[in-house]
Design a protein around this motif. Structure first.
Motif, short mmCIF file in Angstrom:
data_model
loop_
_atom_site.label_atom_id
_atom_site.label_comp_id
_atom_site.label_asym_id
_atom_site.label_seq_id
_atom_site.Cartn_x
_atom_site.Cartn_y
_atom_site.Cartn_z
N UNK B 185 -19.37 10.25 22.32
CA UNK B 185 -18.23 11.14 22.13
C UNK B 185 -17.18 10.51 21.22
N UNK B 186 -17.00 9.19 21.37
CA UNK B 186 -16.03 8.49 20.53
C UNK B 186 -16.43 8.56 19.06
N UNK B 187 -17.71 8.34 18.81
CA UNK B 187 -18.21 8.37 17.44
C UNK B 187 -18.07 9.78 16.87
N UNK B 188 -18.40 10.78 17.71
CA UNK B 188 -18.27 12.17 17.29
C UNK B 188 -16.82 12.51 16.91
N UNK B 189 -15.90 12.05 17.77
CA UNK B 189 -14.49 12.33 17.53
C UNK B 189 -14.04 11.71 16.21
#
Lengths: 294, 297
Positions: B185-189
């Motif tokens: 999710x962090x990478x996506x954000x």
């Protein structure tokens, strides 16, 4: 879970362009991987192929990648000429006993640290952690003197006995694991009149398969590969472990070391580790994850 | 907790940790303290130790072989450990993507790490053979005529460094484990915010795996301060002391020259240096290492 989906079902032109850019990077990294993997595997391949060469072929230049004649008899010869079977047995015995000792003592101490909050437990725990940084050469001289006073020189005892007194790294790993076991299990056990030791043996240990397997594998590999300790303590050649015996081949006794036989020895020395890895591959990686970070 | 209960807890705690506690006292604390004592003595293991004050320490700092071993060890550590970490991280990043044959590559990279220290030393001794060895043969494909590696005082240490890169697979696995635990999710954000590949690595991935990096840095430094097998099997510290590693020096003075007192002084200096390094790296890391949840360990 571990990878990010690369394309959504409704790919717009712009994401298409982005994907193509990623593909170029992927192809480049794939090629880089193929090349490095080739270079990494080359020495291993060379090890196996040399182990099957004749003594004469060793001296050929350029070195041959595949043996001209496959000398399977090398694998028989090493057991006949170099006392190899004995060394292999010695290493297996020491390794197995080390694993048993490490498992029992480390699991006991880990359980003590995980489940009881006694007076001084924090102090001892910190002291235990600090021994993880203790370099073996810093303590080996007094240990040597201690064991020689006990008349343990040229026996397996200095290599085995310390394992029965726990090792910090493994205690730490197992403590982390034991701490995650729910209290309810042990409360229930206590209700049933289980003794504390019995709860350790019947409840905690059976639930800790992966953690115990990891500790066992690491303990075995460490013992199997260790050179410094057995070099200090073992002097007669019938007591040599594999690393000591193999390193002795390069010295005095042979003017020109029998390289083809040494490569046979190396292949055979690798065998238990590869077998362990193959059996427990998933566990192994999980275990590395467990030990590596937290 | 009642008084009774807390006494019960203390009792069981000590019962369970008793094996370790005895081991700690006998196999760690007693040896450390007595090695401190021996380091102030002249001791050949056979005759009783004779107190000589700081003589061992002053002798050490005037001994050319001591300084030689320090330089060799520090050079080896400062060159090989950073390269090892970079290689391991690089491979881990490559293998954390959806690349074909990922499983094969991971296993293949890890495989060399399963070769024991002695077997590896023997194998590479043979590979580094200047006239008929594999290494110079492979170099000759690229038109390079290689040096005589282990026979050459200028190249022997580099040969051992090159050999150490062969086992970056084990470090790679640790990095892989770290990378897998970076929340997608962090990478996506970050991606939604328009961050590129390099920015994501620098601002998201690297901080998230910094504990693994720190762990490997400490362990790598400590391990390479203690190099022994390679020196013992491949070079016996030579040629011309070019691979005279610290622990090899320590081993030689204790078990070849029977100078346990002097050797204990060497051991104590090693112990202090390892502790200092660990403390230094830990302190440094407080500023740069990110731990999940924001707290420090």
């Amino acid at each position: 879970m571990r990878t990010i989906p690369t394309a959504s079902p409704s790919a717009s032109p712009s994401t298409n362009k982005r994907r193509r850019k990623i593909d170029v990077v992927s192809i480049a990294s794939f090629i880089a991987l193929v090349v490095t993997t080739f270079l990494m595997l080359l020495p291993l391949f060379f090890m196996v192929s040399t182990s099957l060469k004749s003594k004469k072929e060793l001296l050929k230049f350029p070195p041959t990648f595949l043996p001209d004649s496959w000398e399977w008899s090398n694998y028989k010869e090493i057991f006949e000429t170099l006392n190899f079977g004995q060394m292999y047995m010695n290493s297996l015995i020491i390794g197995t006993l080390t694993v048993v000792g490490t498992l029992l003592s480390s699991a006991l101490a880990a359980y003590g640290f995980a489940r009881y909050r006694g007076k001084g437990s924090n102090l001892w725990f910190m002291l235990m952690l600090s021994t993880m940084m203790l370099p073996y050469p810093a303590i080996m001289i007094p240990q040597f003197i201690l064991f020689s006073k006990l008349n343990w020189i040229d026996t397996f005892l200095p290599l085995i006995v310390p394992a029965f007194f726990g090792s910090a790294y493994n205690i730490f790993l197992l403590r982390q694991f034991f701490s995650t076991l729910p209290d309810e299990l042990f409360d229930a056990g206590r209700m049933d009149g289980c003794s504390e030791l019995r709860m350790w043996w019947r409840i905690a240990l059976p639930l800790s398969g992966p953690a115990l397997a990891t500790v066992a594998i690491f303990a075995f590999i460490y013992s199997w590969n260790d050179l410094l300790t057995p070099v200090l303590y073992l002097s007669s050649s019938d007591k040599f472990t594999l690393p000591v015996g193999m390193s002795s081949f390069t010295s005095s006794r042979f003017r020109i070391p029998p390289w083809h036989l040494l490569m046979v020895a190396s292949v055979l020395a690798m065998l238990p580790i590869v077998t362990l890895f193959a059996i427990a591959q998933k566990r192994f990686v999980e275990g590395i994850v467990l030990t590596g970070i937290k | 907790m009642t008084h009774r209960e807390s006494r019960r807890q203390t009792l069981y705690m000590y019962l369970f940790i008793a094996p370790w506690l005895i081991g700690f006292l006998v196999f760690a604390l007693y040896p450390i303290l007595s090695s401190l004592y021996y380091s102030f003595t002249d001791y050949d293991i056979i005759h009783p130790p004779k107190y000589v004050g700081l003589a061992n320490y002053t002798e050490m700092f005037q001994d050319d072989l001591f300084w030689k071993s320090v330089v060799v060890t520090v050079r080896y550590t400062f060159i090989s450990v950073p390269i090892q970490l970079l290689l391991a991280l690089g491979f881990a990043l490559l293998l954390n993507t959806k690349i074909p044959f990922r499983g094969f590559f991971r296993t293949a990279m890890y495989f060399p790490s399963m070769v024991s220290g002695v077997a590896m030393s023997l194998l590479w001794y043979w590979i580094f053979n200047p006239s008929i060895g594999l290494f110079n043969y492979v170099l000759s494909w690229f038109g390079i005529s290689g040096p005589s590696w282990l026979m050459s005082p200028d190249y022997a240490l580099y040969a051992l460094m090159i050999m150490s890169f062969w086992t970056v697979g084990s470090g790679m696995i640790l990095f892989l484990a770290g990378l897998m635990s970076v929340p997608a999710s962090l990478v996506e954000a970050a991606k939604l915010d328009g961050a590129g590949r390099f920015r994501i690595f620098l601002n998201v991935t690297l901080p998230m795996i910094s504990p693994v990096l720190l762990f490997q840095l400490i362990m790598g430094v400590i391990d390479s301060f203690q190099v022994f097998t390679q020196a013992y099997v491949m070079t016996q510290g030579g040629p011309n002391y070019s691979t005279w590693f610290y622990v090899y020096n320590l081993y030689t003075s204790a078990f070849k020259e029977y100078r346990a007192g002097y050797s204990s002084a060497l051991a104590w200096v090693l112990l202090i240096v390892v502790m200092l390094f660990t403390a230094l790296i830990m302190k440094f890391s407080n500023r740069y290492v990110h731990y999940e949840g924001g707290g420090r360990k």
